[in-house]
Motif scaffolding. Structure first.
Motif, PDB file in Angstrom:
ATOM      1  N   LYS A   1       0.862  -1.179   0.000  1.00  0.00           N
ATOM      2  CA  LYS A   1       0.000   0.000   0.000  1.00  0.00           C
ATOM      3  C   LYS A   1       0.896   1.227   0.000  1.00  0.00           C
ATOM      4  N   GLY A   2       0.306   2.367  -0.306  1.00  0.00           N
ATOM      5  CA  GLY A   2       1.088   3.601  -0.325  1.00  0.00           C
ATOM      6  C   GLY A   2       2.214   3.542  -1.331  1.00  0.00           C
ATOM      7  N   VAL A   3       3.429   3.806  -0.888  1.00  0.00           N
ATOM      8  CA  VAL A   3       4.581   3.836  -1.800  1.00  0.00           C
ATOM      9  C   VAL A   3       4.911   2.451  -2.335  1.00  0.00           C
ATOM     10  N   PHE A   4       4.412   1.405  -1.693  1.00  0.00           N
ATOM     11  CA  PHE A   4       4.674   0.040  -2.145  1.00  0.00           C
ATOM     12  C   PHE A   4       3.465  -0.568  -2.855  1.00  0.00           C
ATOM     13  N   SER A   5       2.674   0.248  -3.500  1.00  0.00           N
ATOM     14  CA  SER A   5       1.436  -0.214  -4.109  1.00  0.00           C
ATOM     15  C   SER A   5       1.701  -1.090  -5.333  1.00  0.00           C
ATOM     16  N   ALA A   6       0.805  -2.072  -5.543  1.00  0.00           N
ATOM     17  CA  ALA A   6       0.884  -2.957  -6.700  1.00  0.00           C
ATOM     18  C   ALA A   6      -0.533  -3.310  -7.134  1.00  0.00           C
ATOM     19  N   ASP A   7      -0.659  -3.778  -8.368  1.00  0.00           N
ATOM     20  CA  ASP A   7      -1.972  -4.083  -8.947  1.00  0.00           C
ATOM     21  C   ASP A   7      -2.318  -5.568  -8.874  1.00  0.00           C
ATOM     22  N   LEU A   8      -1.295  -6.426  -9.010  1.00  0.00           N
ATOM     23  CA  LEU A   8      -1.479  -7.872  -8.916  1.00  0.00           C
ATOM     24  C   LEU A   8      -0.468  -8.410  -7.923  1.00  0.00           C
ATOM     25  N   LEU A   9      -0.934  -9.163  -6.930  1.00  0.00           N
ATOM     26  CA  LEU A   9      -0.078  -9.722  -5.895  1.00  0.00           C
ATOM     27  C   LEU A   9      -0.134 -11.244  -5.977  1.00  0.00           C
ATOM     28  N   LEU A  10       1.045 -11.885  -5.997  1.00  0.00           N
ATOM     29  CA  LEU A  10       1.151 -13.328  -6.168  1.00  0.00           C
ATOM     30  C   LEU A  10       1.943 -13.942  -5.020  1.00  0.00           C
ATOM     31  N   ALA A  11       1.478 -15.080  -4.505  1.00  0.00           N
ATOM     32  CA  ALA A  11       2.199 -15.768  -3.438  1.00  0.00           C
ATOM     33  C   ALA A  11       1.749 -17.221  -3.358  1.00  0.00           C
ATOM     34  N   GLY A  12       2.533 -18.003  -2.627  1.00  0.00           N
ATOM     35  CA  GLY A  12       2.192 -19.391  -2.323  1.00  0.00           C
ATOM     36  C   GLY A  12       2.375 -19.634  -0.838  1.00  0.00           C
ATOM     37  N   HIS A  13       3.271 -20.568  -0.500  1.00  0.00           N
ATOM     38  CA  HIS A  13       3.765 -20.804   0.854  1.00  0.00           C
ATOM     39  C   HIS A  13       2.802 -21.569   1.762  1.00  0.00           C
ATOM     40  N   THR A  14       1.537 -21.249   1.755  1.00  0.00           N
ATOM     41  CA  THR A  14       0.606 -21.829   2.731  1.00  0.00           C
ATOM     42  C   THR A  14       0.093 -23.213   2.335  1.00  0.00           C
ATOM     43  N   HIS A  15       0.251 -23.592   1.079  1.00  0.00           N
ATOM     44  CA  HIS A  15      -0.249 -24.869   0.553  1.00  0.00           C
ATOM     45  C   HIS A  15      -1.759 -25.007   0.717  1.00  0.00           C
ATOM     46  N   GLY A  16      -2.437 -23.882   0.952  1.00  0.00           N
ATOM     47  CA  GLY A  16      -3.881 -23.928   1.166  1.00  0.00           C
ATOM     48  C   GLY A  16      -4.274 -24.696   2.413  1.00  0.00           C
ATOM     49  N   GLY A  17      -3.298 -24.855   3.330  1.00  0.00           N
ATOM     50  CA  GLY A  17      -3.525 -25.687   4.510  1.00  0.00           C
ATOM     51  C   GLY A  17      -3.072 -27.121   4.306  1.00  0.00           C
ATOM     52  N   GLN A  18      -2.941 -27.529   3.037  1.00  0.00           N
ATOM     53  CA  GLN A  18      -2.484 -28.851   2.582  1.00  0.00           C
ATOM     54  C   GLN A  18      -3.418 -29.982   2.988  1.00  0.00           C
TER      55      GLN A  18
ATOM     56  N   LYS B   1      -8.668 -13.011  -5.028  1.00  0.00           N
ATOM     57  CA  LYS B   1      -9.617 -12.040  -4.517  1.00  0.00           C
ATOM     58  C   LYS B   1      -9.229 -10.635  -4.955  1.00  0.00           C
ATOM     59  N   VAL B   2     -10.231  -9.788  -5.053  1.00  0.00           N
ATOM     60  CA  VAL B   2      -9.995  -8.371  -5.318  1.00  0.00           C
ATOM     61  C   VAL B   2     -10.188  -7.622  -4.010  1.00  0.00           C
ATOM     62  N   LYS B   3      -9.134  -6.909  -3.591  1.00  0.00           N
ATOM     63  CA  LYS B   3      -9.185  -6.134  -2.359  1.00  0.00           C
ATOM     64  C   LYS B   3      -8.659  -4.729  -2.623  1.00  0.00           C
ATOM     65  N   LYS B   4      -9.548  -3.750  -2.446  1.00  0.00           N
ATOM     66  CA  LYS B   4      -9.168  -2.343  -2.635  1.00  0.00           C
ATOM     67  C   LYS B   4      -8.482  -2.136  -3.984  1.00  0.00           C
TER      68      LYS B   4
END
Length: 253
Positions: free
Chosen positions: A180-197, A212-215
């Motif tokens: 947010k703010g100075v670090f704003s981006a339009d598309l954010l990508l991540a993994g790591h959680t494995h969806g709970g696996q 999801k679309v957030k703000k």
């Protein structure tokens, strides 16, 4: 005795089902629009995270893509580097590949891993941004979260301008709240959680992966491609994504 036998058989069937789920995957395809001051040609982005111990089959990608992003945990301790090199080769055969570090990647020798990337032409995003397709207003920003550098975000976004269209990738979605703010981006990508696996109904260690679309930002958290520790999946299918990205008139933030 019959009840015990039935219980054992049910447990065995469930275990086999979970093993099967851990070694199969779903391709998720979405079309999204990102705000753009300077229009760009639509492109296809393949996002894959949390490969861990799995082999990427040669026929996994049988369609054209323009860019591949590996969202961390390409490897973990005990995985032969030859397997990593072959996985990278199979991804590079389709499009330029970009990589961000995950928490497990440095469990192998980092120098050897970087050598594979250098020889293959993989672009490692060490807290930096790069323009895509020669468009200086279309930026991919990669964060090396698990290096725990106090200036990581500042370095990653230092060349990003106010009116750029920005794709941000970190291995962990726990960085998203900082975008947010100075670090704003339009598309954010991540993994790591494995969806709970392993999920029991709606319950899991982490939330199931989603887009999801957030703000006015689009957030994609992947269930991931592989598994770690327990090589089982239930209720959080392994997946990889192809996003068709199109420009739209940018809304002033």
């Amino acid at each position: 005795m019959k009840h015990i036998i039935r219980l054992v058989m049910a447990a065995a069937v469930l275990l086999l089902f979970m093993v099967r789920n851990a070694h199969s995957e779903k391709l998720v395809q979405k079309t999204i629009e990102l705000p753009a001051d300077k229009p760009f040609e639509p492109f296809k982005l393949l996002f894959i995270a949390d490969v861990h111990r799995r082999v990427i089959q040669a026929d996994l990608i049988d369609f054209p893509v323009d860019i591949v992003i590996i969202g961390g945990d390409l490897v973990e301790k005990g995985v032969p580097l030859e397997r990593v090199a072959e996985n990278v080769k199979r991804l590079m055969a389709h499009a330029p590949v970009y990589f961000v570090w995950g928490n497990n990647d440095r469990e192998v020798d980092e120098t050897s891993l970087r050598k594979i990337f250098d020889q293959s032409g993989v672009i490692v995003l060490d807290d930096q941004s790069v323009p895509l397709f020669g468009n200086e207003q279309l930026k991919l920003v990669g964060l090396d979260h698990f290096a725990y550098k106090p200036d990581g975000f500042g370095n990653a976004f230092k060349d990003v301008k106010d009116h750029d269209t920005v794709l941000f990738v970190s291995h962990t979605p726990f960085d998203f709240w900082k975008i947010k703010g100075v670090f704003s981006a339009d598309l954010l990508l991540a993994g790591h959680t494995h969806g709970g696996q392993i999920r029991i109904g709606p319950f899991g260690l982490f939330k199931k992966g989603s887009m999801k679309v957030k703000k006015e930002q689009i957030e994609l958290i992947s269930n991931g491609f592989g598994t770690t520790t327990l090589h089982l999946r239930l209720g959080a299918q392994a997946e990889y994504h192809v996003l068709t990205i199109r420009p739209k008139t940018k809304v002033v933030r």
